[in-house]
Write an enzyme that holds these catalytic residues in place. Structure first.
Site, PDB file in Angstrom:
ATOM      1  CG  HIS A  76      -4.911   0.438   5.212  1.00 59.97           C
ATOM      2  ND1 HIS A  76      -6.264   0.184   5.201  1.00 59.97           N
ATOM      3  CD2 HIS A  76      -4.659   1.143   4.082  1.00 59.97           C
ATOM      4  CE1 HIS A  76      -6.809   0.712   4.115  1.00 59.97           C
ATOM      5  NE2 HIS A  76      -5.842   1.307   3.418  1.00 59.97           N
ATOM      6  CD  GLU A  77      -0.932   1.737   2.603  1.00 61.30           C
ATOM      7  OE1 GLU A  77      -1.031   1.246   1.451  1.00 61.30           O
ATOM      8  OE2 GLU A  77      -1.637   2.669   2.998  1.00 61.30           O
TER       9      GLU A  77
ATOM     10  CG  HIS B 228      -4.033  -1.601  -0.297  1.00 64.68           C
ATOM     11  ND1 HIS B 228      -5.345  -1.697  -0.722  1.00 64.68           N
ATOM     12  CD2 HIS B 228      -3.957  -0.439   0.415  1.00 64.68           C
ATOM     13  CE1 HIS B 228      -6.034  -0.648  -0.298  1.00 64.68           C
ATOM     14  NE2 HIS B 228      -5.211   0.127   0.393  1.00 64.68           N
TER      15      HIS B 228
ATOM     16  CG  HIS C 227      -0.906  -7.133  -6.275  1.00 66.94           C
ATOM     17  ND1 HIS C 227       0.436  -6.832  -6.415  1.00 66.94           N
ATOM     18  CD2 HIS C 227      -1.347  -7.381  -7.540  1.00 66.94           C
ATOM     19  CE1 HIS C 227       0.777  -6.881  -7.689  1.00 66.94           C
ATOM     20  NE2 HIS C 227      -0.285  -7.225  -8.401  1.00 66.94           N
TER      21      HIS C 227
END
Length: 221
Positions: A94-95, A98, A102
């Site tokens: 999940h991270e 991100h 980005h």
């Protein structure tokens, strides 16, 4: 009515938080056949998506995982960094979602990154303005406070789809890379769905708070 809704939202929020923690703990017992730790999974997903400039770090705490777009660091908690289970895989992925957002300049992530510093100032300013309005019996101050608080609502409104998109990217990566067995993907979905609900509840709570402030300004008039 506002206080009733606030209590209800508080109870729902506590339940959602409990659900996330309990599911994380439950599926931490499901070990990964590949034997990869959260850090190794994160590194593999980042490289598979052509990202080589993000540092993976270990941070203290439970479910304190996050991606910092300013320093380009992916921070994994103690229970994720060195663990090789479904829960750790989903959180790490999940991270990574991100980080991928980005790298690909996902529009809503850019908007959130730009507005968060403004929202922090508006958060303080809104309460100061509202308190002044109540103390001085000045409706204009309360109205200004409502406008400032609406920025906070907007941040929550933007955050929800950003988190949902990151979870979708996470599930797609762990499935395509066969990190989690296909028959156990449903467990990963349960973890990320529960986590997503906490952001939805935060959005609803902020909307209810804004409606209360608007009602207060209307009564003052």
């Amino acid at each position: 009515m506002y206080y009733i809704l606030t209590i209800i939202m508080l109870l729902i929020s506590l339940f959602a938080s409990f659900t996330v923690k309990s599911r994380f703990k439950k599926y931490s017992k499901h070990m990964l056949p590949v034997g990869w730790t959260g850090a190794q999974i994160a590194q593999s997903i980042l490289q598979a998506n052509g990202i080589y400039d993000v540092n993976i770090r270990k941070v203290r705490g439970t479910l304190t995982d996050n991606y910092n777009p300013i320093t380009k660091t992916l921070n994994l908690s103690d229970d994720v960094y060195g663990a090789a289970n479904i829960s750790a895989a989903c959180v790490a992925a999940h991270e990574c979602g991100h980080a991928i957002q980005h790298a690909q300049k996902y529009p809503l992530l850019i908007v959130r990154k730009a507005i968060i510093p403004v929202a922090n100032i508006c958060s303080i300013g809104s309460y100061i303005s509202i308190l002044l309005g109540m103390f001085l019996n000045a409706t204009n101050f309360i109205t200004i406070g409502c406008l400032l608080f609406s920025v906070i609502v907007f941040v929550h409104l933007v955050t929800l789809p950003v988190e949902i998109d990151a979870s979708k990217r996470a599930l797609a990566n762990v499935e395509s890379m066969m990190i989690i067995p296909k028959e156990e993907m449903k467990y990963g979905k349960k973890i990320l769905f529960a986590a997503g609900m906490t952001y939805f509840i935060s959005l609803l709570s902020s909307i209810i708070q804004l409606l209360r402030l608007l009602a207060l300004a209307n009564r003052r008039r």
